[in-house]
Motif scaffolding. Structure first.
Motif, PDB file in Angstrom:
ATOM      1  N   PRO A  56     -20.432  33.163  12.214  1.00 30.11           N
ATOM      2  CA  PRO A  56     -18.883  33.079  12.615  1.00 30.11           C
ATOM      3  C   PRO A  56     -18.982  30.800  12.782  1.00 30.11           C
ATOM      4  O   PRO A  56     -18.458  30.556  12.036  1.00 30.11           O
ATOM      5  N   GLU A  57     -20.430  30.376  12.707  1.00 28.45           N
ATOM      6  CA  GLU A  57     -20.422  28.886  12.883  1.00 28.45           C
ATOM      7  C   GLU A  57     -20.105  28.630  11.098  1.00 28.45           C
ATOM      8  O   GLU A  57     -20.207  27.282  11.186  1.00 28.45           O
ATOM      9  N   CYS A  87     -15.974  41.358  22.436  1.00 26.36           N
ATOM     10  CA  CYS A  87     -16.205  40.549  23.646  1.00 26.36           C
ATOM     11  C   CYS A  87     -16.933  39.327  23.082  1.00 26.36           C
ATOM     12  O   CYS A  87     -16.978  37.869  24.134  1.00 26.36           O
ATOM     13  N   SER A  88     -16.384  38.546  21.422  1.00 26.32           N
ATOM     14  CA  SER A  88     -17.533  37.599  21.502  1.00 26.32           C
ATOM     15  C   SER A  88     -15.616  36.518  21.037  1.00 26.32           C
ATOM     16  O   SER A  88     -15.554  35.540  20.457  1.00 26.32           O
ATOM     17  N   THR A 172     -24.017  23.183  16.983  1.00 23.10           N
ATOM     18  CA  THR A 172     -24.054  24.339  17.062  1.00 23.10           C
ATOM     19  C   THR A 172     -25.223  24.628  16.285  1.00 23.10           C
ATOM     20  O   THR A 172     -26.411  24.071  15.546  1.00 23.10           O
ATOM     21  N   ALA A 173     -25.994  25.319  16.728  1.00 25.64           N
ATOM     22  CA  ALA A 173     -27.378  26.154  16.484  1.00 25.64           C
ATOM     23  C   ALA A 173     -27.711  27.148  15.891  1.00 25.64           C
ATOM     24  O   ALA A 173     -28.127  28.086  16.636  1.00 25.64           O
ATOM     25  N   THR A 175     -29.138  29.626  13.366  1.00 22.40           N
ATOM     26  CA  THR A 175     -30.888  29.622  13.354  1.00 22.40           C
ATOM     27  C   THR A 175     -31.300  30.083  11.876  1.00 22.40           C
ATOM     28  O   THR A 175     -30.268  31.518  11.231  1.00 22.40           O
ATOM     29  N   GLN A 177     -32.301  32.202   9.158  1.00 26.32           N
ATOM     30  CA  GLN A 177     -33.603  34.286   9.451  1.00 26.32           C
ATOM     31  C   GLN A 177     -33.702  34.034   7.671  1.00 26.32           C
ATOM     32  O   GLN A 177     -33.582  34.315   6.573  1.00 26.32           O
ATOM     33  N   SER A 184     -34.409  43.014   9.821  1.00 24.35           N
ATOM     34  CA  SER A 184     -34.778  44.136  11.416  1.00 24.35           C
ATOM     35  C   SER A 184     -33.922  44.139  12.163  1.00 24.35           C
ATOM     36  O   SER A 184     -32.933  45.018  13.476  1.00 24.35           O
ATOM     37  N   ASN A 185     -32.364  42.425  12.172  1.00 20.83           N
ATOM     38  CA  ASN A 185     -31.200  42.407  12.832  1.00 20.83           C
ATOM     39  C   ASN A 185     -30.227  43.383  12.490  1.00 20.83           C
ATOM     40  O   ASN A 185     -30.295  44.291  13.279  1.00 20.83           O
ATOM     41  N   ASN A 188     -31.878  47.018  14.651  1.00 14.41           N
ATOM     42  CA  ASN A 188     -31.018  46.805  15.821  1.00 14.41           C
ATOM     43  C   ASN A 188     -29.386  46.438  16.037  1.00 14.41           C
ATOM     44  O   ASN A 188     -29.469  46.935  17.251  1.00 14.41           O
ATOM     45  N   TYR A 189     -28.983  46.691  15.128  1.00  9.82           N
ATOM     46  CA  TYR A 189     -27.366  46.701  14.769  1.00  9.82           C
ATOM     47  C   TYR A 189     -26.916  48.264  14.738  1.00  9.82           C
ATOM     48  O   TYR A 189     -26.425  48.306  15.576  1.00  9.82           O
ATOM     49  N   LYS A 196     -23.435  54.882  19.860  1.00 12.29           N
ATOM     50  CA  LYS A 196     -22.474  53.714  21.214  1.00 12.29           C
ATOM     51  C   LYS A 196     -20.984  54.697  20.113  1.00 12.29           C
ATOM     52  O   LYS A 196     -19.834  55.337  20.914  1.00 12.29           O
TER      53      LYS A 196
END
Lengths: 315, 76
Positions: A56-57, A87-88, A172-173, A175, A177, A184-185, A188-189, A196
């Motif tokens: 989003p950044e 939630c974001s 804005t930071a 990062t 990848q 791997s992300n 994890n997602y 859920k």
């Protein structure tokens, strides 16, 4: 192959009679559940990798130069690929407004992002075929563009909560990848997301299977068929406050359509459920004054209703 | 070390906080772990997708829940 396996399991292994209510319902349930989980796992993972290139950044930087119209179109399209979870919504909204993205453009994004998401697409593609899935994306993007333009024209900036304009956002930071990290992300997602939503999928397919096996053919034709002019607004009114992810709703709507609910009505219902919800309203109340919140919901609900009528007329 | 978990209280934010706690114990480091739920504070870090992880004032991850193993590397 999958259909053969499901039929084998239900009719041969479990010994249920072909053509019986229970046999039909069970066959439908087994086949759809396996198919949907296969699709969900692969596609959520792939989409998560693709999305890691559109944080989003970055989207915000892109849109802050945007003008109306072009900005609305870009925002609606970026809404498809930018990851979004309700939630974001608040930090996202503030970040957009703070960096000078016009309010209408921000709303185009806020409509398209939750409505056109990968889970809805997988479920639609798997259960209704690619044509309906494409129609859904197309309409979702159009509704997002038009709603955003209308909200922009109404000049509602003063109905954003006052503190939003006072927030100073830090540098804005984002990062960078490596590809390995992206994979791997994505894993994890995907795993927690599947954990859920699986109960919703099972419940949705289960109810769908029940309707499929037990409800008489065409029993909805009278109430929700193309002849009833109130079916579409009613579907939207029921769908707006409902909060469920697409995973739960779409299998039910498929069964409803099979029993005579008109395509446009089904589309409108799904869009209302995914685009607008009560929890989302409560979250957005943090950044929007009531009047803007109601205007936003009203415009999107009207746009969805019109889309429903349009498809009932042409399909 | 000061570790902050930024998030407005969604399930993924809680998950990140939990993972951080486990990583801190596993890596056996001295750390002060806190949750930041105030939106003004979160925005100050330039974060637009939650949950985010901040270590000693530097944003380390944004919008994701790294595993305990990955977090151990970040805090070690």
């Amino acid at each position: 192959m999958l259909a053969n396996f499901a039929a084998y399991l239900v009719f041969t292994v479990l010994g249920l009679a072909k053509g019986s209510h229970l046999g039909d319902a069970a066959n439908f349930f087994v086949y759809d559940t396996i198919k949907i989980f296969l699709l969900l796992t692969t596609i959520i993972f792939c989409v998560a990798v693709i999305r890691s290139y559109f944080p989003p950044e970055k989207t915000k930087r892109f849109l802050s130069h945007g003008k109306e119209y072009v900005g609305n179109i870009l925002a609606a399209l970026l809404g498809i690929v930018t990851p979004f979870c309700s939630c974001s919504a608040v930090p996202l909204f503030i970040g957009f407004v703070e960096s000078g993205v016009p309010l209408g453009v921000t709303f185009s994004f806020l409509v398209s992002s939750p409505m056109v998401n990968e889970i809805a697409l997988i479920m639609l593609w798997g259960l209704f075929g690619w044509k309906i899935a494409l129609i859904y994306i197309g309409c979702g993007v159009m509704i997002a563009i038009i709603s955003g333009i209308v909200i922009g024209k109404l000049r509602l900036e003063r109905f954003v909560q006052d503190y939003v304009y006072k927030i100073k956002m830090g540098e804005t930071a984002a990062t960078e990848q490596t590809f390995r990290e992206r994979l791997s992300n994505a894993r994890n997602y995907t795993v927690p997301l599947l954990k859920k939503i699986w109960p919703y999928v099972i419940a949705g397919v289960g109810i769908g299977a029940f309707i499929h096996g037990y409800a008489p053919e065409g029993f909805l034709l009278k109430y929700a068929g193309p002849q009833n002019p109130f079916a579409v607004p009613l579907a939207v009114l029921v769908g707006v406050p409902l909060y469920s992810n697409a995973a739960g709703v779409i299998p039910i709507t498929q069964a409803l359509m099979e029993k005579g609910m008109a395509t446009g009505t089904v589309l409108a219902f799904m869009m209302a459920v995914t685009a607008l919800s009560l929890p989302e309203a409560i979250i957005l109340k943090n950044v929007l004054k009531l009047r803007l919140l109601l205007t936003f919901f009203g415009i999107v609900a009207v746009a969805i209703t019109l889309t429903g009528y349009l498809f009932n007329a042409i399909l | 070390m000061k570790i902050e978990v930024l998030g407005t209280g969604c399930s993924r934010c809680k998950q990140l906080h939990e993972n951080v706690m486990q990583a801190v114990i596993a890596a056996d480091v001295e750390a002060d772990v806190s949750k930041v739920e105030d939106i003004t504070e979160i925005m100050r870090y330039g974060v637009m997708s939650t949950p985010a992880l901040v270590i000693d004032g530097v944003v380390k991850t944004v919008g994701k829940v790294p595993s305990v193993e990955e977090l151990k590397k970040l805090i070690a």
